[in-house]
Design a protein around this motif. Structure first.
Motif: not given
Length: 266
Positions: A228-252
């Motif tokens: 019932l707390e969608v923003p909190l769930v989206m925040a958790g997913m954002l934390w899960a996404t950021v490391p892989m985005v940074l990894l790709y940017l570093l290795g692109q």
């Protein structure tokens, strides 16, 4: 026309990311009245709250540990296997390349039951070791195939020059092959990391204790806990996404070169 099609598909692919980011910066009250629009007043309290309980932070550390260990083991073994297949005068090399291609099309789900029985018999259920070995083994065929294709593009004259200077095969591998293969190695590591980080089935089956869960498995629990707390769930997913985005940017810088280098030889 081609550009319009590409832009359309790019926009469709970015819609979930947009929904995740904008709603992670909203409060529950604002989300209830403005689900798709930009936040009127962006807040970061939801991002802090997602980590406050400690579970998400623990799952993030678990995923980081398993991903790093699996990628390092698989890349090291793949490089050692690809070297004789592609560069050394080894007659079964072509046959092994065909075997690697065949193994790449085997879906991991068909291996879960036999692997589970094996892990239970060895007493390694709910251990990082078992998951790391399984991940490394599943990624090995693709990694070896990609590295072998790249190693085959290295000019033979460089290998011959090192041999004339008295270098042994392992020395050639360390001083000639690996330095020239940095784009392919980075590509393999990025692709592997993305797969391990987002994998759910194996982590769910072999890591059943809550303190051992990976981030993606934990997010499924997180979503059911805070449905019932969608923003909190989206925040958790954002934390899960950021490391892989940074990894790709570093290795692109190496990523595209590594993917295309083995397509042509010479």
């Amino acid at each position: 026309m081609r550009h319009i099609v590409l832009l359309t598909f790019t926009g469709l692919a970015l819609i979930p990311i947009y929904f995740m980011v904008v709603n992670a910066l909203k409060t529950n009250t604002e989300y209830a009245s403005n689900e798709l629009g930009l936040p009127h007043t962006p807040v970061t309290s939801t991002l802090h709250e997602a980590l406050a309980g400690g579970d998400l932070y623990r799952w993030l550390l678990n995923s980081t540990l398993i991903t790093c260990a699996s990628v390092l083991v698989s890349t090291a073994l793949a490089a050692l296997a690809a070297y004789p297949i592609s560069l050394m005068r080894w007659r079964p090399g072509r046959l092994l390349e065909g075997v690697l291609v065949a193994l790449m099309v085997v879906p991991p789900i068909v291996l879960v039951i036999p692997l589970f029985k094996m892990v239970v018999q060895l007493g390694q259920l709910n251990t990082y070791r078992s998951v790391i070995v399984i991940y490394a083994g599943l990624m090995l065929p693709f990694s070896t195939f990609l590295l072998a294709a790249f190693f085959a593009t290295i000019p033979p004259s460089l290998i011959e020059a090192a041999r004339i200077d008295g270098a042994r095969p392992l020395r050639i591998f360390e001083t000639v092959v690996l330095p020239l293969s940095r784009p392919a190695l980075v590509t393999v590591m990025v692709v592997q990391a993305l797969w391990v980080w987002n994998e759910v089935l194996i982590a769910l089956v072999f890591l059943q204790q809550s303190n051992l869960r990976t981030l993606m498995v934990g997010l499924t629990v997180y979503k059911s806990r805070y449905q019932l707390e969608v923003p909190l769930v989206m925040a958790g997913m954002l934390w899960a996404t950021v490391p892989m985005v940074l990894l790709y940017l570093l290795g692109q810088r190496f990523f595209i070169r590594g993917l295309t280098a083995g397509a042509t030889k010479g």
